[in-house]
Design an enzyme around this catalytic site. Structure first.
Site, mmCIF file in Angstrom:
data_model
loop_
_atom_site.group_PDB
_atom_site.id
_atom_site.type_symbol
_atom_site.label_atom_id
_atom_site.label_comp_id
_atom_site.label_asym_id
_atom_site.label_seq_id
_atom_site.Cartn_x
_atom_site.Cartn_y
_atom_site.Cartn_z
ATOM 1 N N ALA A 70 78.911 55.860 47.602
ATOM 2 C CA ALA A 70 78.591 56.268 48.970
ATOM 3 C C ALA A 70 77.087 56.214 49.186
ATOM 4 O O ALA A 70 76.301 56.283 48.235
ATOM 5 C CB ALA A 70 79.108 57.680 49.245
ATOM 6 N N ASP A 71 76.714 56.083 50.436
ATOM 7 C CA ASP A 71 75.310 56.134 50.829
ATOM 8 C C ASP A 71 75.246 56.769 52.207
ATOM 9 O O ASP A 71 76.108 56.508 53.055
ATOM 10 C CB ASP A 71 74.700 54.730 50.860
ATOM 11 C CG ASP A 71 73.202 54.767 51.112
ATOM 12 O OD1 ASP A 71 72.500 55.525 50.407
ATOM 13 O OD2 ASP A 71 72.728 54.047 52.006
#
Length: 193
Positions: A70-71
């Site tokens: 994730a970012d």
């Protein structure tokens, strides 16, 4: 036999969120260079690309797993607001956010190995900061909490006191949209429930 679930992240917030729902997973640092602010690419493209880089890097070593990456970025007036460089920068960022709306985008990538099947998604939430004082900013920055967070605040901590309201997924703002993640995992035959 179920495949091992791996979180490709060093984020304490992502580790906490995945842990709080009670699944077994392993944390592996992806050690990738994340793309930041870019005039050529949208925040949606950037978070999706960064999340994908993380799972691809971890997939090089883990060949029988479900890998989650994730970012998250904060966007104000079309500009990505990263993590503050120092306390003065945190104060500057919080003054810019004061009494305004901004967006939080999180890209999520899930890869199944060895098949290398990948699914990605992006979640957007809208956050309205309240009209806090300069003194409140200074006290908050002095806690040290904003220093490792995009946008210089953590909604899951004392930074919640700076937020007037949110529209969308709270967990997205923290850094891992759990409902969307579960939806992606369901498509691999896994569920967080």
């Amino acid at each position: 036999m179920r495949k091992e679930i791996i979180l490709a992240s060093n984020s304490p917030r992502r580790i906490y969120l995945l842990g709080q729902i009670g699944i077994d997973f392993k944390v592996v640092s992806p050690n990738v260079e994340e793309e930041g602010n870019s005039e050529r690419r949208s925040p949606v493209d950037i978070v999706k690309s960064n999340a994908l880089k993380k799972v691809q890097k971890v997939a090089e070593e883990y060949r029988n797993a479900i890998i989650i990456g994730a970012d998250t970025v904060v966007v104000l007036d079309g500009e990505i607001i990263g993590k503050p460089k120092d306390e003065r920068d945190a104060i500057r960022i919080l003054k810019r956010l004061r009494d305004r709306y901004h967006f939080v985008f999180s890209g999520v990538a899930v890869m199944e190995t060895p098949e290398e099947k990948v699914l990605t998604s992006v979640v957007r939430s809208k956050v309205k900061m309240r009209d806090y004082s300069d003194e409140e900013i200074e006290r908050y920055v002095a806690t040290g909490e904003p220093m490792d967070k995009a946008g210089a605040y953590g909604i899951q901590g004392k930074g919640a006191l700076l937020v007037e309201k949110i529209e969308g997924d709270y967990y997205n703002i923290v850094g891992l949209p759990l409902v969307r993640l579960n939806s992606l995992l369901n498509r691999f035959g896994y569920s967080l429930l």
